[in-house]
Design an enzyme around this catalytic site. Structure first.
Site, PDB file in Angstrom:
ATOM      1  N   ARG A  81     -11.964  -4.255  -7.191  1.00 42.05           N
ATOM      2  CA  ARG A  81     -12.187  -4.562  -5.650  1.00 42.05           C
ATOM      3  C   ARG A  81     -13.357  -4.915  -5.065  1.00 42.05           C
ATOM      4  O   ARG A  81     -14.033  -4.049  -5.241  1.00 42.05           O
ATOM      5  CB  ARG A  81     -11.242  -4.137  -4.660  1.00 42.05           C
ATOM      6  CG  ARG A  81     -10.125  -4.437  -4.864  1.00 42.05           C
ATOM      7  CD  ARG A  81      -8.991  -4.161  -3.566  1.00 42.05           C
ATOM      8  NE  ARG A  81      -9.649  -2.294  -3.284  1.00 42.05           N
ATOM      9  CZ  ARG A  81      -9.484  -1.856  -1.735  1.00 42.05           C
ATOM     10  NH1 ARG A  81      -8.106  -2.302  -1.248  1.00 42.05           N
ATOM     11  NH2 ARG A  81     -10.033  -0.760  -1.921  1.00 42.05           N
ATOM     12  N   TYR A  90     -11.657   2.259  10.365  1.00 34.06           N
ATOM     13  CA  TYR A  90     -12.805   1.959  10.006  1.00 34.06           C
ATOM     14  C   TYR A  90     -12.514   1.228   8.725  1.00 34.06           C
ATOM     15  O   TYR A  90     -13.723   1.251   8.070  1.00 34.06           O
ATOM     16  CB  TYR A  90     -12.191   3.500   9.042  1.00 34.06           C
ATOM     17  CG  TYR A  90     -11.061   4.155   8.523  1.00 34.06           C
ATOM     18  CD1 TYR A  90     -10.877   3.120   7.076  1.00 34.06           C
ATOM     19  CD2 TYR A  90     -10.013   4.903   8.660  1.00 34.06           C
ATOM     20  CE1 TYR A  90      -9.492   4.229   6.637  1.00 34.06           C
ATOM     21  CE2 TYR A  90      -8.896   4.719   8.039  1.00 34.06           C
ATOM     22  CZ  TYR A  90      -9.131   4.207   6.895  1.00 34.06           C
ATOM     23  OH  TYR A  90      -7.335   4.452   6.347  1.00 34.06           O
ATOM     24  N   LYS A  91     -11.795   0.290   8.913  1.00 36.23           N
ATOM     25  CA  LYS A  91     -12.384  -0.994   7.749  1.00 36.23           C
ATOM     26  C   LYS A  91     -13.271  -2.060   7.694  1.00 36.23           C
ATOM     27  O   LYS A  91     -14.014  -1.841   8.398  1.00 36.23           O
ATOM     28  CB  LYS A  91     -10.868  -1.236   6.734  1.00 36.23           C
ATOM     29  CG  LYS A  91     -10.283  -0.238   6.333  1.00 36.23           C
ATOM     30  CD  LYS A  91      -9.074  -0.295   6.110  1.00 36.23           C
ATOM     31  CE  LYS A  91      -8.479   0.466   4.902  1.00 36.23           C
ATOM     32  NZ  LYS A  91      -6.872   0.237   4.622  1.00 36.23           N
ATOM     33  N   ASP A 104       1.515  -5.194   8.839  1.00 32.66           N
ATOM     34  CA  ASP A 104       0.687  -4.573   8.637  1.00 32.66           C
ATOM     35  C   ASP A 104      -0.879  -4.913   8.673  1.00 32.66           C
ATOM     36  O   ASP A 104      -1.592  -5.512   7.768  1.00 32.66           O
ATOM     37  CB  ASP A 104       0.647  -3.312   7.189  1.00 32.66           C
ATOM     38  CG  ASP A 104      -0.253  -2.415   7.711  1.00 32.66           C
ATOM     39  OD1 ASP A 104      -1.816  -2.666   6.995  1.00 32.66           O
ATOM     40  OD2 ASP A 104      -0.398  -1.026   6.644  1.00 32.66           O
ATOM     41  N   PHE A 150       0.852  -1.390  -0.150  1.00 30.92           N
ATOM     42  CA  PHE A 150      -0.188   0.005   0.226  1.00 30.92           C
ATOM     43  C   PHE A 150       0.794   1.264  -0.077  1.00 30.92           C
ATOM     44  O   PHE A 150       1.885   1.318   0.785  1.00 30.92           O
ATOM     45  CB  PHE A 150      -0.736   0.149   0.955  1.00 30.92           C
ATOM     46  CG  PHE A 150      -1.714   1.416   1.131  1.00 30.92           C
ATOM     47  CD1 PHE A 150      -3.451   0.225   0.647  1.00 30.92           C
ATOM     48  CD2 PHE A 150      -1.607   2.097   1.382  1.00 30.92           C
ATOM     49  CE1 PHE A 150      -4.172   1.515   0.870  1.00 30.92           C
ATOM     50  CE2 PHE A 150      -2.847   3.251   1.522  1.00 30.92           C
ATOM     51  CZ  PHE A 150      -3.685   2.563   0.891  1.00 30.92           C
TER      52      PHE A 150
HETATM   53  C1  LIG Z   1      -6.104   1.375   4.433  1.00 31.01           C
HETATM   54  C2  LIG Z   1      -4.342   1.859   4.492  1.00 31.01           C
HETATM   55  C3  LIG Z   1      -3.617   2.388   5.183  1.00 31.01           C
HETATM   56  C4  LIG Z   1      -4.444   3.720   5.145  1.00 31.01           C
HETATM   57  O1  LIG Z   1      -3.454   4.801   6.505  1.00 31.01           O
HETATM   58  P1  LIG Z   1      -4.291   6.084   6.859  1.00 31.01           P
HETATM   59  O2  LIG Z   1      -2.509   7.162   7.150  1.00 31.01           O
HETATM   60  O3  LIG Z   1      -4.899   5.275   7.777  1.00 31.01           O
HETATM   61  O4  LIG Z   1      -4.551   6.936   5.825  1.00 31.01           O
HETATM   62  C5  LIG Z   1      -1.795   2.073   5.164  1.00 31.01           C
HETATM   63  N1  LIG Z   1      -1.293   1.107   5.303  1.00 31.01           N
HETATM   64  C6  LIG Z   1      -2.922   0.107   4.226  1.00 31.01           C
HETATM   65  C7  LIG Z   1      -2.276  -0.771   4.557  1.00 31.01           C
HETATM   66  C8  LIG Z   1      -4.548   0.413   3.969  1.00 31.01           C
HETATM   67  O5  LIG Z   1      -4.938  -0.844   3.217  1.00 31.01           O
END
Ligand SMILES: *Cc1c(COP(=O)(O)O)cnc(C)c1O
Length: 412
Positions: free
Chosen positions: A371, A222-223, A197, A126
């Protein structure tokens, strides 16, 4: 299509999790396959927000920092998230964003491995994780960020200079689920630490951080945890590392006595060292209600239904792939799969927009990935069936070619 509506309806009737759906607020007629990006509101979270805003903020005012437990929310909620990811009390704290927590975790790991200077991460990670790692490497002269390309196993790149691996438990694009225990063990054998992560696994499947001997972890609320847009993230550090835990964002909430107002810094003991400053209390209060709901949830049952739903969806989409030029890139082996299904198509963006116009909400990830997230607490097997049906209609009639579906929004 192979699975019949009758068979799918029977699955829904026998589903042990089916009563959870009514605990969420949904617009009618929507098939919501994007809970892997933003979970819908638990009804209790909306009530909790009202209470937190009117009674605690409105009536309680500043007194609520003490009387409503605001000050200790990062720790109390942290322990509750910790219970869902296989951590002991005092090892997890809810705070800041994932990006900021990646920054803290990388600095902490580098400090725990003096003499080693390499951060190892996946090139397809990500992006924010990579951007933060780049920032950490730039801020510490001599530190290098090394990337593993094209499914090259991260473990194979570990050498004597590797301080830490930054690994996604579930890949946000492909949906690949990585073997946490095996990768952690391989890293430790070479003297390196691992940061996991958990953004795409926390709340979606059982996680056993301590059983896998994990050092540090970060994740999203939030997911799959349904804490609300921008709900604060979490960070985990195994207690064996607490004594030597340091990170550069040494704000007053990480101080041993924030209200002693001392001019010199003295770190707090334990996981509080990973805080920074004042936290978003209203978001935390919504998250509290979302976590209350998980008190009644058996994550093994969630995992079993998620595997069954993703399997059903792939089985329904399979016959369309050759005819319409699509390719499913999510593993068929359920032990290697998270909770979403990713399908490549050169016009994936337009197809997703057409699906959304039919009430089927998925999302698109550049360059060509559609997705579809399967979240067992509020989805029915029927939703997977209907989504595949709409997808077939859109491809067959080519309605995705309408110009309005090619208009790009900022958030995809
Ligand atoms: C959703 C997500 C994030 C989000 O990061 P924020 O700093 O909270 O916006 C980071 N890493 C991964 C792998 C994600 O899926």
């Amino acid at each position: 299509m192979s699975a019949s509506l009758a068979a799918v309806t029977a699955l829904d009737q026998a589903d042990a999790l089916r009563d959870f759906r009514e605990r969420f607020e949904f617009p009618a007629g929507i098939v919501y396959l994007d809970g892997n990006s933003l979970g819908p509101p638990p009804k209790a979270a909306l009530d909790e927000l009202e209470t937190a805003a009117r009674r605690e903020w409105g009536d309680g005012l500043i007194r609520s920092w003490n009387n409503a437990g605001w000050f200790s929310l990062p720790e109390t909620l942290g322990d509750r998230v910790g219970a869902l990811i296989g951590a002991k009390p005092g090892e997890t704290i809810v705070t800041d964003t994932v990006s900021v927590n990646v920054y803290k975790a990388l600095h902490a790991a580098l400090a725990l491995r003096p003499g080693r200077h390499t951060i190892l991460a996946e090139a397809d990670s990500f992006p924010t994780d990579l951007y933060m790692a780049e920032g950490v490497a730039t801020s510490r002269p001599g530190t290098t960020l090394k990337l593993a390309h094209d499914d090259e196993p991260l473990e194979s790149l570990i050498d004597d200079d590797t301080a830490v691996l930054l690994v996604n438990h579930v890949d946000y694009r492909t949906g690949v689920l990585r073997n946490m225990a095996a990768i952690t063990k391989a890293a430790h054998a070479m003297g390196a630490l691992v940061i996991w992560d958990l953004c795409h696994s926390a709340g979606a499947l059982p996680i056993a951080l301590n059983e896998a001997n994990v050092d540090l972890a970060v994740g999203c609320t939030y997911k799959y945890l349904n804490g609300g847009p921008g709900a604060p993230a979490f960070i985990f550090a195994a207690c064996r590392h607490h004594e030597a835990l340091v990170q550069p964002l040494s704000g007053w909430w990480t101080h041993a006595q924030p209200f002693a107002m001392e001019s010199r810094y003295r770190p707090a003991q334990g996981i509080k060292r990973l805080l920074c400053g004042t936290q978003p209390i209203l978001s935390m209060r919504a998250l509290k209600a979302a976590l209350d709901l998980f008190d009644d949830v058996d994550l093994a049952a969630v995992r079993a239904k998620s595997i069954a739903m993703t399997e059903l969806f792939m089985e329904l989409v399979d016959p369309l792939c050759t005819e319409f030029g699509m390719r499913i890139i999510t593993p068929r082996d359920p032990t290697l799969r998270g909770s979403h299904v990713s399908i490549c198509h050169p016009n994936g963006y337009e197809i997703i927009q057409a699906l959304i116009s039919h009430g089927v909400i998925g999302d698109f990830r550049a360059p060509d990935i559609m997705r579809f997230g399967f979240t067992p607490l509020y989805l029915r097997y029927r939703d997977a069936f209907d989504a595949a049906g709409h997808l077939h209609d859109i491809l067959r009639t080519e309605t995705w070619r309408e110009p309005r579906f090619a208009v790009r929004s900022v958030v995809t």
